[in-house]
Design an enzyme around this catalytic site. Structure first.
Site, PDB file in Angstrom:
ATOM      1  N   ARG A   7      21.722   1.392 -68.658  1.00  0.00           N
ATOM      2  CA  ARG A   7      22.333   1.823 -67.398  1.00  0.00           C
ATOM      3  C   ARG A   7      21.405   2.737 -66.632  1.00  0.00           C
ATOM      4  NH1 ARG A   7      27.557   2.353 -65.973  1.00  0.00           N
ATOM      5  NH2 ARG A   7      26.425   2.827 -64.078  1.00  0.00           N
ATOM      6  N   GLU A  78      30.442  -1.624 -55.338  1.00  0.00           N
ATOM      7  CA  GLU A  78      31.343  -0.887 -56.232  1.00  0.00           C
ATOM      8  C   GLU A  78      32.749  -0.838 -55.631  1.00  0.00           C
ATOM      9  OE1 GLU A  78      31.152   0.928 -59.190  1.00  0.00           O
ATOM     10  OE2 GLU A  78      29.118   0.240 -59.523  1.00  0.00           O
ATOM     11  N   ARG A  90      23.738   1.762 -58.570  1.00  0.00           N
ATOM     12  CA  ARG A  90      23.818   1.673 -60.027  1.00  0.00           C
ATOM     13  C   ARG A  90      23.134   0.389 -60.484  1.00  0.00           C
ATOM     14  NH1 ARG A  90      28.752   3.909 -58.306  1.00  0.00           N
ATOM     15  NH2 ARG A  90      29.469   5.700 -59.502  1.00  0.00           N
ATOM     16  N   TYR A 108      19.652   8.495 -65.085  1.00  0.00           N
ATOM     17  CA  TYR A 108      20.488   9.005 -63.996  1.00  0.00           C
ATOM     18  C   TYR A 108      19.650   9.998 -63.206  1.00  0.00           C
ATOM     19  CZ  TYR A 108      24.284   6.697 -66.332  1.00  0.00           C
ATOM     20  OH  TYR A 108      25.073   5.734 -66.891  1.00  0.00           O
TER      21      TYR A 108
END
Length: 128
Positions: A7, A78, A90, A108
């Site tokens: 991620r 999203e 993302r 992140y």
């Protein structure tokens, strides 16, 4: 080998093609570097953006990566959750690897560290 999800998330200050491509590229470079990603072992890449970003597809950032031209990639929007992080990009990279889940380094950056502060730390314990 097994498919693992890697991620990543980042933010931009404005809805411009340049900002979206630059932030997406920065995030992917960090993700690739932190996880020793070989594009030949990527199953697919999914990008999502919040509804306030529509100036460019973040997938365009892959054009700046060597050997990524054959990686399947998609973009989506999203869901619009009230009070969620704005101007956020993302990514989910499905990657074939022998690494254990705990050894995957998720990325992140910028204001997106708020999404997962527990995963926004370097191995040394400091923030990115």
């Amino acid at each position: 080998m097994m498919v693992r999800g890697i991620r990543g998330a980042t933010t931009v200050e404005n809805n411009s093609a340049e900002a979206i491509i630059e932030a997406s590229q920065e995030m992917l470079q960090q993700l690739v570097s932190d996880n020793d990603v070989n594009p030949e072992n990527i199953s697919q890449i999914w990008f999502t953006v919040t509804q306030d970003l529509n100036a460019a597809f973040p997938a365009r950032s892959l054009r700046n990566f060597r050997d990524f031209q054959y990686v399947p990639v998609m973009c989506a929007t999203e869901i619009n959750v009230p009070e969620s992080l704005e101007k956020c990009i993302r990514v989910m990279v499905s990657y074939n690897t022998t690494k254990k889940q705990k050894d995957i380094r998720h990325v992140y950056l910028r204001d997106a560290v708020k999404l997962r502060p527990d995963l926004s730390l370097t191995k040394e314990g400091g923030s990115r």
